[in-house]
Every structure is written in C-alpha cells, then in structure tokens.
Write a protein that holds these residues in place. Structure first.
Motif, short mmCIF file in Angstrom:
data_model
loop_
_atom_site.label_atom_id
_atom_site.label_comp_id
_atom_site.label_asym_id
_atom_site.label_seq_id
_atom_site.Cartn_x
_atom_site.Cartn_y
_atom_site.Cartn_z
N ASP A 123 0.55 2.53 -2.52
CA ASP A 123 0.01 3.34 -1.43
C ASP A 123 -0.48 2.47 -0.28
N ILE A 124 -1.06 1.33 -0.62
CA ILE A 124 -1.54 0.40 0.41
C ILE A 124 -0.36 -0.13 1.23
N PHE A 125 0.76 -0.43 0.56
CA PHE A 125 1.94 -0.89 1.29
C PHE A 125 2.38 0.15 2.31
N ALA A 126 2.35 1.41 1.91
CA ALA A 126 2.75 2.48 2.84
C ALA A 126 1.79 2.57 4.01
N ASP A 127 0.50 2.39 3.75
CA ASP A 127 -0.50 2.41 4.83
C ASP A 127 -0.28 1.25 5.80
N VAL A 128 0.01 0.07 5.25
CA VAL A 128 0.25 -1.10 6.10
C VAL A 128 1.49 -0.88 6.96
N TYR A 129 2.51 -0.28 6.37
CA TYR A 129 3.73 0.01 7.14
C TYR A 129 3.41 0.88 8.35
N ARG A 130 2.59 1.90 8.14
CA ARG A 130 2.22 2.77 9.26
C ARG A 130 1.34 2.05 10.27
N MET A 131 0.54 1.09 9.81
CA MET A 131 -0.37 0.36 10.68
C MET A 131 0.38 -0.58 11.63
N SER A 183 10.39 -3.80 -4.92
CA SER A 183 10.79 -2.39 -4.90
C SER A 183 9.77 -1.54 -4.17
N ALA A 184 8.47 -1.82 -4.41
CA ALA A 184 7.41 -1.06 -3.75
C ALA A 184 7.42 -1.29 -2.24
N LEU A 185 7.64 -2.51 -1.81
CA LEU A 185 7.69 -2.81 -0.39
C LEU A 185 8.88 -2.13 0.28
N LYS A 186 10.03 -2.17 -0.38
CA LYS A 186 11.22 -1.50 0.17
C LYS A 186 11.02 0.00 0.23
N PHE A 187 10.39 0.56 -0.80
CA PHE A 187 10.14 2.00 -0.83
C PHE A 187 9.22 2.40 0.32
N ALA A 188 8.27 1.53 0.67
CA ALA A 188 7.35 1.81 1.78
C ALA A 188 8.06 1.74 3.13
N GLY A 189 9.26 1.15 3.16
CA GLY A 189 10.04 1.10 4.39
C GLY A 189 10.31 -0.31 4.91
N PHE A 190 9.73 -1.31 4.25
CA PHE A 190 9.87 -2.68 4.73
C PHE A 190 11.23 -3.28 4.40
N THR A 191 11.65 -4.22 5.23
CA THR A 191 12.79 -5.09 4.95
C THR A 191 12.24 -6.45 4.55
N ILE A 192 12.70 -6.97 3.43
CA ILE A 192 12.23 -8.28 2.97
C ILE A 192 13.02 -9.37 3.68
N VAL A 193 12.26 -10.25 4.35
CA VAL A 193 12.85 -11.32 5.15
C VAL A 193 12.94 -12.61 4.34
N GLU A 194 11.95 -12.85 3.51
CA GLU A 194 11.86 -14.11 2.77
C GLU A 194 11.05 -13.87 1.50
N ALA A 195 11.45 -14.52 0.41
CA ALA A 195 10.69 -14.41 -0.84
C ALA A 195 10.91 -15.66 -1.68
N GLY A 196 9.87 -16.05 -2.42
CA GLY A 196 9.98 -17.20 -3.30
C GLY A 196 8.75 -17.32 -4.17
N ASN A 197 8.81 -18.22 -5.14
CA ASN A 197 7.70 -18.39 -6.08
C ASN A 197 6.98 -19.71 -5.80
N PHE A 198 5.77 -19.62 -5.29
CA PHE A 198 5.00 -20.81 -4.89
C PHE A 198 3.51 -20.58 -5.18
N PRO A 199 3.03 -20.96 -6.39
CA PRO A 199 3.73 -21.58 -7.53
C PRO A 199 4.51 -20.54 -8.33
N ALA A 200 4.95 -20.93 -9.53
CA ALA A 200 5.84 -20.06 -10.30
C ALA A 200 5.22 -18.70 -10.59
N ILE A 201 3.90 -18.67 -10.79
CA ILE A 201 3.23 -17.41 -11.13
C ILE A 201 3.17 -16.44 -9.95
#
Length: 210
Positions: A123-131, A183-201
C-alpha cells in the motif's frame, strides 16, 4: 514485547554509534542513488534513522526531508544537521504510511532498510507512486530474509526472531523475497530501472514513475 517506535527509541544512541556492517556495499548504493539526483530535486527519505544517509545526500539536492517513526532517532538526526551546519535537511517524526501521504511535493522518494519492518508495504508503494511526478524515482534497499539468495541463514533467522521480538531485542519483521518486492512495485505502477544485491541480503531497487 514493545512496539516498533519504542524499540527504535531504546536503541537509537547505540544505533547512531554503530559502524556500517558492509561499507563497500553502502558506498556503492549511495553512489548509485546520487547518480539519479539533480541539484534542484526535493527528496523524501522514509525511515531515515539518525539521518546519516540524508545528510550525505543533502549537498546533491535542493532539499531533503527525512522521516522516522522514532522521536529519538529524529532528535539525533537534527543534532547532526545542526552540528554539521546543514541547512537544507529537515527531519520529522512520522511512520512510513503517513510519510507516503504527505502533501509536500517531492521529486525522489527513498526508503532504506525499511520495508521489511512495516505492514502492508504494498500500500505504501502505491501511495508513493501517487506522490511522485511522472519521471520521479523511488529508490529502496530492503533486506529480503526469505529469499533463497540469502542461503540457509534465512531459516535460522525465521526461527529465532519471534523470541527476540518477544523479549524486546528485535522489531517486527516481514520475510520478503526479491520477487515479492519487485512484483509489488510493478503492481503499484512503477517501472524498475535498476536492481541488485548490495550486500547479498539486501535488494537495491531503483523504480521510476513513467
């Protein structure tokens, strides 16, 4: 048991003094975040803690607002800003949900080591998208304690955390995977530009409203 705000208030002084566990990973993601910022941007950092990251980002933007659920964390952040002479950083007490519904205008929203600690992050992701305006960035870094990439440790942590929470030694935690977050970010409407694990966790994600 104690609620999350009281937990973070209690550990705030120690948290402010603790060294970053993986400095190379922190510095890398800090550099990547700076690369998306512009000098005229107004930035919101949710879950800012004692303000360390916000104050490092402040020279690169017009203004940064940091929010946190813990009044003690915010008091420390304000003291750091004052001691360092930083005039374009403001710190407010607010939880993630309220922060994502501020009436202020922001170009970039950040959330580091936060979304495994809140209910209904979706829900917060959706709010941020609208913001955000079209072209605005949402940059997050989230421990994914349920992801197979974390290895066997995820099982041990899942077993011990309920007891740690009960005795006041850990906050409430959600067990997420990389796929859950993306999945949650995409469902909120976002396009993912970059992603990675830093650190692994931790999954570092740059998402954009297009």
């Amino acid at each position: 048991m104690m609620d999350n705000a009281k937990f973070w208030d209690k550990i705030a002084p120690k948290y402010a003094k603790d060294a970053i566990a993986d400095m190379p990973a922190y510095e890398y993601t800090l550099e990547r975040t700076i690369s998306y910022l512009k000098a005229d941007d107004r930035v919101l950092e949710m879950g800012c803690g004692t303000g360390s990251t916000a104050l490092l980002l402040a020279p690169h933007v017009r203004e940064i607002v940091g929010t946190d659920i813990s009044p003690e964390m915010i008091n420390i952040a304000r003291g750091k800003a004052s001691d360092g002479g930083t005039t374009n950083a403001e710190f407010r007490v607010a939880n993630a949900k309220d922060s994502a519904n501020l009436q202020d205008s922001f170009d970039v929203v950040l959330g580091h080591n936060l979304f495994h600690l809140v209910d209904r992050a979706e829900d917060i992701f959706a709010d941020v998208y609208r913001m955000l305006p079209v072209g605005g960035y949402f940059i997050s870094k989230t421990p994914c304690l349920a992801d197979p990439a974390f290895g066997f440790k995820r099982h041990a942590i899942r077993a011990i955390l309920p007891l740690m929470k009960w005795i006041g030694k850990a906050p409430a935690v959600r067990f997420l995977t990389h796929a859950d977050l993306e999945s949650a970010l995409k469902f909120a409407g976002f396009t993912i530009v970059e992603a990675g694990n830093f650190p692994a966790i931790s999954r570092y994600i740059v998402a954009k409203r297009v």
